[in-house]
Scaffold this motif. Structure first.
Motif, mmCIF file in Angstrom:
data_model
loop_
_atom_site.group_PDB
_atom_site.id
_atom_site.type_symbol
_atom_site.label_atom_id
_atom_site.label_comp_id
_atom_site.label_asym_id
_atom_site.label_seq_id
_atom_site.Cartn_x
_atom_site.Cartn_y
_atom_site.Cartn_z
ATOM 1 N N GLN A 87 -4.240 60.624 -33.035
ATOM 2 C CA GLN A 87 -5.234 59.603 -33.002
ATOM 3 C C GLN A 87 -5.907 58.959 -33.860
ATOM 4 N N LEU A 88 -6.079 59.895 -34.999
ATOM 5 C CA LEU A 88 -6.882 59.640 -36.116
ATOM 6 C C LEU A 88 -6.137 58.825 -37.097
ATOM 7 N N LEU A 89 -4.873 58.967 -36.986
ATOM 8 C CA LEU A 89 -3.999 58.182 -37.819
ATOM 9 C C LEU A 89 -3.703 56.496 -37.662
ATOM 10 N N PRO A 90 -3.369 55.789 -38.615
ATOM 11 C CA PRO A 90 -3.163 54.360 -38.353
ATOM 12 C C PRO A 90 -1.926 54.402 -37.519
ATOM 13 N N GLU A 91 -1.639 53.308 -36.559
ATOM 14 C CA GLU A 91 -0.609 53.324 -35.639
ATOM 15 C C GLU A 91 0.630 53.650 -36.146
ATOM 16 N N THR A 92 1.212 53.179 -37.225
ATOM 17 C CA THR A 92 2.419 53.408 -37.927
ATOM 18 C C THR A 92 2.571 54.883 -38.198
#
Length: 253
Positions: free
Chosen positions: A115-120
């Motif tokens: 959840q913390l990472l950017p979408e890609t």
């Protein structure tokens, strides 16, 4: 679920995708806005699908793994008159307690990090081949090379088949916060529990407690199998379902 369906040639078998997975789009409200995917919403989806297909007293409802929670919630909340309910690899224990807690904590951390990472990057993390291999090693029991190759291919094809990250995270929360035990006492249907003998996502005590909580519950252990009974012992599962169907008056075509 193809191997189980193949082992029941006399039955007409419907295997819907969970909303937001495969060919089924996420569910939306009447106004077209996005709806949170909860256990209750999945139960409504089963009810709507059963109504559309005209299913009921002459049919069996079968769920596997998270599907056992969804089907149990449906049976408890909607009271459709199925002939019976079969639960393959039923989720009987709270994963955040007892010996299941360490593994559950790792999975929880995995989803929180995604959840913390950017979408890609988040999607790449969620669809990681390394994570798939860890899943195979953790859940597999006594696989030969042929079965190992088959499961790896199945997971490669379908494990990352979600439409969007939000839907995936919501379904994870739904799957990890409930068990069949939460609905068992309200299920007024003949119900067959089919856990693998070596399922490391349940305990003997948990299975027995759910069986005893079900008003019409019975338990049949699938020997030599872990949680992935649909890959490891599909013929044995199908045989148990066929026997159960005969008991409740369903014999297929």
């Amino acid at each position: 679920m193809q191997l189980i369906a193949d082992a029941l040639p006399e039955y007409e078998v419907f295997v819907p995708d969970l909303p937001g997975y495969g060919l089924t789009q996420p569910l939306r409200g009447a106004d077209g806005t996005r709806t949170e995917h909860t256990v209750e919403l999945y139960a409504k989806f089963v009810e709507a699908l059963a109504e559309k297909l005209g299913l009921g007293p002459g049919d069996l409802l079968l769920g596997h793994s998270f599907g056992t929670i969804v089907c149990s919630a449906h049976a408890a909340l909607h009271r459709r008159e199925w002939a019976g309910l079969a639960l393959s690899a039923p989720v009987t224990n709270n994963v955040f307690a007892g010996r299941l807690l360490p593994g559950a904590a790792v999975v929880e951390l995995y989803y929180r990090l995604s959840q913390l990472l950017p979408e890609t990057a988040g999607n790449a993390f969620l669809r990681s081949p390394t994570i798939l291999e860890v899943t195979n090693v953790t859940l597999g029991v006594g696989w030969d090379q042929k079965l190992t190759d088959y499961v790896r291919d199945q997971h490669r094809q379908f494990f990352g088949g979600y439409t969007d990250r939000q839907t995936l995270l919501e379904s994870y929360r739904a799957s990890s916060r409930y068990t069949v035990a939460d609905f068992a006492a309200q299920i007024d249907l003949p119900t067959l529990l089919l856990p693998g003998a070596k399922d490391n996502l349940s305990t003997v005590a948990g299975r027995m407690a759910v069986r005893d909580a079900l008003p019409q519950g019975q338990l049949e252990i699938i020997r030599g199998s872990g949680h992935l009974v649909h890959y490891e012992k599909p013929v044995q599962v199908a045989r148990a379902v066929r026997r159960f169907g005969r008991e409740v008056g369903v014999t297929g075509a």
